[in-house]
Motif scaffolding. Structure first.
Motif, PDB file in Angstrom:
ATOM      1  N   ARG A 268      38.909  50.260   5.767  1.00 38.19           N
ATOM      2  CA  ARG A 268      37.682  49.995   5.022  1.00 38.19           C
ATOM      3  C   ARG A 268      37.332  51.222   4.164  1.00 38.19           C
ATOM      4  O   ARG A 268      37.556  52.369   4.549  1.00 38.19           O
ATOM      5  CB  ARG A 268      36.529  49.623   5.948  1.00 38.19           C
ATOM      6  N   GLY A 269      36.820  50.923   2.981  1.00 39.11           N
ATOM      7  CA  GLY A 269      36.526  51.982   2.026  1.00 39.11           C
ATOM      8  C   GLY A 269      37.670  52.292   1.096  1.00 39.11           C
ATOM      9  O   GLY A 269      37.491  53.012   0.111  1.00 39.11           O
ATOM     10  N   ARG A 270      38.857  51.754   1.383  1.00 33.13           N
ATOM     11  CA  ARG A 270      40.019  52.017   0.537  1.00 33.13           C
ATOM     12  C   ARG A 270      40.557  50.770  -0.145  1.00 33.13           C
ATOM     13  O   ARG A 270      41.376  50.878  -1.056  1.00 33.13           O
ATOM     14  CB  ARG A 270      41.138  52.661   1.360  1.00 33.13           C
ATOM     15  N   GLY A 271      40.151  49.610   0.297  1.00 33.55           N
ATOM     16  CA  GLY A 271      40.669  48.373  -0.282  1.00 33.55           C
ATOM     17  C   GLY A 271      40.427  47.218   0.661  1.00 33.55           C
ATOM     18  O   GLY A 271      39.796  47.358   1.716  1.00 33.55           O
ATOM     19  N   PRO A 272      40.955  46.025   0.320  1.00 36.93           N
ATOM     20  CA  PRO A 272      40.722  44.821   1.127  1.00 36.93           C
ATOM     21  C   PRO A 272      41.611  44.786   2.360  1.00 36.93           C
ATOM     22  O   PRO A 272      42.499  45.626   2.546  1.00 36.93           O
ATOM     23  CB  PRO A 272      41.061  43.698   0.154  1.00 36.93           C
ATOM     24  N   GLN A 273      41.356  43.778   3.193  1.00 38.74           N
ATOM     25  CA  GLN A 273      42.113  43.603   4.446  1.00 38.74           C
ATOM     26  C   GLN A 273      42.749  42.210   4.481  1.00 38.74           C
ATOM     27  O   GLN A 273      42.398  41.363   5.328  1.00 38.74           O
ATOM     28  CB  GLN A 273      41.197  43.795   5.664  1.00 38.74           C
ATOM     29  N   PRO A 274      43.691  41.922   3.584  1.00 38.63           N
ATOM     30  CA  PRO A 274      44.337  40.610   3.618  1.00 38.63           C
ATOM     31  C   PRO A 274      45.190  40.459   4.878  1.00 38.63           C
ATOM     32  O   PRO A 274      45.889  41.387   5.288  1.00 38.63           O
ATOM     33  CB  PRO A 274      45.206  40.601   2.353  1.00 38.63           C
ATOM     34  N   PHE A 636      28.309  60.083   6.990  1.00 37.18           N
ATOM     35  CA  PHE A 636      29.558  59.383   6.730  1.00 37.18           C
ATOM     36  C   PHE A 636      29.583  58.706   5.353  1.00 37.18           C
ATOM     37  O   PHE A 636      30.567  58.039   5.021  1.00 37.18           O
ATOM     38  CB  PHE A 636      29.790  58.302   7.791  1.00 37.18           C
ATOM     39  N   ALA A 637      28.529  58.835   4.578  1.00 36.64           N
ATOM     40  CA  ALA A 637      28.466  58.155   3.283  1.00 36.64           C
ATOM     41  C   ALA A 637      29.630  58.581   2.398  1.00 36.64           C
ATOM     42  O   ALA A 637      30.161  59.695   2.508  1.00 36.64           O
ATOM     43  CB  ALA A 637      27.139  58.457   2.597  1.00 36.64           C
ATOM     44  N   ASP A 638      30.023  57.707   1.494  1.00 33.93           N
ATOM     45  CA  ASP A 638      31.169  58.005   0.630  1.00 33.93           C
ATOM     46  C   ASP A 638      30.950  59.272  -0.180  1.00 33.93           C
ATOM     47  O   ASP A 638      31.897  60.008  -0.464  1.00 33.93           O
ATOM     48  CB  ASP A 638      31.435  56.826  -0.312  1.00 33.93           C
ATOM     49  N   ARG A 639      29.709  59.514  -0.570  1.00 33.82           N
ATOM     50  CA  ARG A 639      29.391  60.719  -1.332  1.00 33.82           C
ATOM     51  C   ARG A 639      28.324  61.515  -0.595  1.00 33.82           C
ATOM     52  O   ARG A 639      27.312  60.954  -0.160  1.00 33.82           O
ATOM     53  CB  ARG A 639      28.938  60.354  -2.742  1.00 33.82           C
ATOM     54  N   ALA A 662      37.146  56.301  -5.065  1.00 36.74           N
ATOM     55  CA  ALA A 662      38.271  56.264  -5.995  1.00 36.74           C
ATOM     56  C   ALA A 662      37.872  56.663  -7.414  1.00 36.74           C
ATOM     57  O   ALA A 662      38.716  56.656  -8.306  1.00 36.74           O
ATOM     58  CB  ALA A 662      38.878  54.859  -6.002  1.00 36.74           C
ATOM     59  N   ARG A 663      36.609  57.009  -7.608  1.00 37.49           N
ATOM     60  CA  ARG A 663      36.125  57.359  -8.951  1.00 37.49           C
ATOM     61  C   ARG A 663      35.606  58.783  -8.973  1.00 37.49           C
ATOM     62  O   ARG A 663      35.065  59.272  -7.968  1.00 37.49           O
ATOM     63  CB  ARG A 663      35.002  56.412  -9.383  1.00 37.49           C
ATOM     64  N   PRO A 664      35.706  59.457 -10.111  1.00 36.97           N
ATOM     65  CA  PRO A 664      35.098  60.790 -10.203  1.00 36.97           C
ATOM     66  C   PRO A 664      33.590  60.699  -9.992  1.00 36.97           C
ATOM     67  O   PRO A 664      32.951  59.695 -10.322  1.00 36.97           O
ATOM     68  CB  PRO A 664      35.438  61.243 -11.630  1.00 36.97           C
ATOM     69  N   TRP A 665      33.043  61.768  -9.442  1.00 37.03           N
ATOM     70  CA  TRP A 665      31.593  61.876  -9.252  1.00 37.03           C
ATOM     71  C   TRP A 665      31.092  62.908 -10.245  1.00 37.03           C
ATOM     72  O   TRP A 665      31.359  64.094 -10.102  1.00 37.03           O
ATOM     73  CB  TRP A 665      31.302  62.286  -7.819  1.00 37.03           C
ATOM     74  N   GLN A 694      38.115  64.106  -3.244  1.00 36.74           N
ATOM     75  CA  GLN A 694      38.177  65.557  -3.169  1.00 36.74           C
ATOM     76  C   GLN A 694      36.801  66.149  -2.894  1.00 36.74           C
ATOM     77  O   GLN A 694      35.782  65.458  -2.916  1.00 36.74           O
ATOM     78  CB  GLN A 694      38.770  66.137  -4.456  1.00 36.74           C
ATOM     79  N   VAL A 695      36.798  67.460  -2.650  1.00 40.78           N
ATOM     80  CA  VAL A 695      35.574  68.226  -2.433  1.00 40.78           C
ATOM     81  C   VAL A 695      35.519  69.317  -3.491  1.00 40.78           C
ATOM     82  O   VAL A 695      36.512  70.016  -3.734  1.00 40.78           O
ATOM     83  CB  VAL A 695      35.549  68.851  -1.016  1.00 40.78           C
TER      84      VAL A 695
END
Length: 831
Positions: A268-274, A636-639, A662-665, A694-695
């Motif tokens: 989770r957080g990286r893509g779907p779970q087909p 634990f938030a994405d950002r 997956a996007r620049p901040w 990244q950090v």
């Protein structure tokens, strides 16, 4: 093939003998039988019959030790028509633990391992008409103590014989759990009738090729009742189909399916779970009959463990994953009570908190099929410990064979689940041998090394080479190294909580933390249900009984002392210790995340509880979210913004910007030194762009890092709606203004809405609606508002509640109440 469940008509009796618990059993049961529920256990049957008090309430647990020292028997009767199948098996999915199974008074088989399932051929024992089934359970203590006497004592965390019986270790009590040593038929039991052959084992290993195609190798083993050619048909979600053959005399084959360019399964957080349904059909070509069918869902993903240069990084589909996880313990001392719906609630709580992994801890169980199904669906990776924890385990006697049998069963059973990411040999046993004085106490006796470094990795390599194996946690990658070395592998951090202030987390620069935690009490409604003390105080007998940690309350208060005011009553103690737990763990998680990619995992101890107790959990034993849960949702938030290095010796004051998307901040990072009235004293703005996953860091100038008056000032950092706050002095020393706020509490569908407008700084505002209605909950908590800011809380209360009370003490709390303890109104609290 037909299956018939045998879950009706059971009774429970205490078997007359010389076992130490029989006198108590005779006094309680009077020599009579009681109705029994299957699946179930003795404790819950006696509870349902009204013969014992609920062991989760007050100190009732202490009067039930005799149950684990008594011989018990479950018995039922059933009709059988003598149908003409070649074979009839009694299938026992779980017997707890040392049992003899009798059909019509004749022994069908025996068990000595809660972690295994059993299949006993019983056709020759059955007769047309009425049949009896009896399962006799030896006292777990008697068996374990006899093994200990025969093999020699082994050191462990507790003076209990759990290493000498293959049974859930925490059944014997832990520093968060009661001692409730169970017996019973704890998983389904039934008759399976079949002819010619059946599928004894199906083990699908799914892989992804470098070209992105999927490949499933399905290993099949059949059990035969007739020696004739068989066919194996395998299909995967309508995408692929293959046939295999089992010639006369053979029982095993492997069928490979190639699936062009399947959708990949992601955490989770990286893509779907087909997920794709895999079907395996065993057929008799001479008649065209289907003999047996096996179905599971599979997913396509690659997984490996990067350990280069001391690292410990899970890599899924060639992407390194920062693990934001929880340790998982059994969700009930009586696991048969854990339904799929209850598991789904826990999984949703983990997901909503932002987790991407659950570590199934080694003092518990191999969990149910529903557990791993939910992990597949939710995208939660599973780290699976083999069930060994906090003790030296004997390798001789009956144990090597039992461990091999259980490991083979569960490595095979769980192979289909894409969520299963890692097999781990044990919990803390390598550290215990190396650093806790076990070596000297063992005097050369076995302690489990052969399991963790030999047997278990060989089984995983043979049966499931698609997943990594790690010998234990903590572990530094090689047997000769110190296990808990922060520079290598996985570590556990327990000096914080036991002896050090939580700010000590900032001194660590580990590679992966698989355990760290800080205690707090359960929700008020949970504690009030479980403890009838009048008055309720931190030191009242029931509250202390529901605190199992060594000097737990003392550590709570010592951990609080450096940060928050001294509680003046129970309500203060409850709020402040819960708040301190939340702050401690949010601080630790934020620090570890700021170290990525050096550190690639923060697995909090723990998500859940098995009963109502003061513990390290984020969700208490009644399923209520503690303040810690809300704090971890932010951590634990994405950002995430992390204010670091402010008070660490030699630290560099900075803002770490953690971007796990997956996007620049990008945007303007505003960092402001303010006073407690919310007035800016110094401010800097930075144009920033944090690459995906990244950090990035911004060093702070002295104008921001160094306050003029520490007790009167805070640092605020904000980027794109994400905020971090830092008080230059501990809250107990801060000169916060008495909190003043306007509170508007209004009825809303399903509950209420509470809108709070801060007239002053309001520090860590919390709302505890469960004090008004045990079914009530709130969507957010621990919100700090600057003067003029507003927050809206949504309270869910299915039965309705007194909305005016939502604005009153002790339901509405903040750190800077005046006078502390909230005995007077905080400004304009309601309107």
């Amino acid at each position: 093939m037909t299956y018939r469940q045998l879950h009706e008509g059971w009774s429970l009796t205490a078997v007359p003998d010389a076992s130490p618990g029989h006198g108590s059993a005779l006094a309680v049961l009077g020599g009579k039988s009681v109705p029994a529920t299957v699946p179930g256990c003795v404790h819950t049957d006696l509870l349902a019959a009204g013969l014992i008090e609920d062991p989760y309430l007050d100190d009732n647990e202490t009067r039930l030790g005799w149950i684990g020292r008594t011989r018990w028997a479950y018995e039922t009767a059933f009709e059988w028509d003598g149908a003409g199948e070649d074979r009839v098996d009694l299938v026992c999915a779980g017997l707890d633990t040392v049992a003899t199974v009798l059909v019509n008074g004749r022994e069908a088989g025996s068990s000595a391992n809660q972690h295994r399932s059993y299949r006993f051929p019983v056709r020759d024992l059955l007769r047309p008409g009425r049949n009896t089934l009896r399962v006799e359970f030896e006292p777990p203590y008697a068996y374990a103590e006899a093994q200990r006497a025969a093999l020699g004592a082994r050191p462990g965390a507790y003076d209990e014989p759990y290493p000498f019986i293959r049974k859930m270790a925490c059944n014997f009590g832990w520093d968060w759990g009661p001692t409730l040593v169970t017996s019973g038929i704890w998983r389904p039991i039934g008759l399976e009738s079949w002819s010619v052959a059946r599928l004894a084992e199906v083990r699908p290993l799914a892989e992804v090729t470098e070209a992105g195609d999927g490949r499933v190798t399905v290993h099949v083993r059949a059990e035969r009742a007739a020696d004739r050619p068989l066919t194996v048909e395998v299909t995967a979600g309508g995408l692929a189909h293959a046939l295999g053959a089992l010639p006369e005399g053979e029982t095993g084959t492997a069928v490979t399916l190639d699936v062009p360019r399947p959708e990949l399964w992601w955490p989770r957080g990286r893509g779907p779970q087909p997920l794709y349904e895999l079907t395996v059909r065993l057929a008799d070509p001479s008649s065209g009959a289907t003999l047996d069918t096996w179905r599971r869902r599979i997913g396509f993903r690659s997984i490996r463990l990067d350990t280069a240069d001391g690292a410990f990084t899970l890599v899924v589909n060639n992407e390194p994953i920062f693990v934001k996880g929880f340790n998982w313990i059994p969700d009930d001392c009586f696991p048969h009570r854990v339904t799929r719906e209850r598991l789904a609630e826990r999984f949703d709580q983990a997901c909503l908190a932002g987790a991407n992994l659950l570590r199934v801890w080694g003092g518990g169980l191999y969990e149910s099929e529903e557990f791993y199904d939910l992990a597949d669906e939710r995208g939660l990776l599973v780290w699976q410990d083999f069930p060994f924890a906090c003790a030296a385990y004997p390798e001789e006697g009956p144990f090597a064979a039992e461990v091999e049998a259980e490991a083979r069963e569960h490595v095979t059973r769980l192979a289909s689940h894409p969520s299963l990411a890692l097999w781990c040999g044990n919990n803390e046993n390598l550290e215990g041998y190396a650093e806790w004085g076990w070596r000297e106490r063992l005097g050369g006796r076995s302690w489990g090394a052969g399991f963790y470094h030999g047997l278990l990795p060989s089984i995983v390599a043979e049966l499931d080479p698609t997943r990594p194996y790690w010998p234990g946690s903590p572990y530094s990658g090689e047997p000769g190294l110190r296990p808990n070395d922060p520079d290598r592998g996985t570590i556990h951090i327990w000096d914080v909580w036991n002896t050090r202030d939580y700010t000590h987390y900032a001194s660590y620069r580990p590679r992966f933390v698989a355990e760290f935690g800080f205690q707090g009490p359960p929700a008020y409604a949970t504690l009030r249900r479980a403890v009838t003390d009048r008055p309720l105080t931190p030191e009242s007998p029931g509250v202390l009984h529901h605190q199992k940690a060594d000097d737990g309350n003392g550590k709570l208060m010592r951990g609080l002392a450096g940060h928050l005011p001294v509680p003046s009553d129970f309500d203060d103690w409850h709020y402040l210790t819960q708040l301190n737990q939340a702050r401690a763990m949010a601080f630790g998680v934020a620090h570890l995340r700021s170290l990525a990619p050096r550190c690639m995992g923060a697995v909090v101890w723990q998500l859940n509880d098995c009963w109502p107790v003061t513990s390290w959990s984020a969700v208490d034993g009644d399923g209520r979210r503690k303040p810690l849960w809300y704090a971890l949702r932010r951590a634990f938030a994405d950002r995430l913004l992390v204010i670091a290095g402010m008070d660490a010796p030699g630290g560099v004051p900075e803002i770490a910007m953690v971007n796990d998307t997956a996007r620049p901040w990008t945007g303007q990072l505003a960092v402001t030194r303010i006073n407690v009235a919310g007035e800016p004293l110094a401010k800097e703005s930075y144009e920033v762009s944090v690459p995906p996953r990244q950090v990035a860091r911004v060093a702070l100038p002295a104008s921001l890092a160094e306050p003029g008056y520490p007790r009167l000032e805070l640092l605020a950092a904000e980027l794109d709606g994400v905020r971090a706050l830092w008080a230059y002095a501990p809250d107990k020393d801060m000169a916060y203004p008495p909190a003043r706020m306007e509170v508007l509490a209004e009825p809303a569908p399903g509950g209420a809405t509470v809108t709070v407008t801060a007239l002053t700084l309001v520090r860590d505002l919390a709302l505890f609606p469960d004090r008004l209605d045990p079914a009530a909950s709130v969507d957010d908590m621990l919100v700090t508002l600057l003067p003029g800011e507003r927050a809206r809380f949504h309270v869910t209360a299915p039965g309705g509640l007194d909305v005016a009370a939502l604005a009153a003490h002790p339901v509405l709390r903040c750190v800077n109440e005046a006078p502390f303890g909230g005995r007077t109104a905080l400004g304009d609290r309601s309107r």
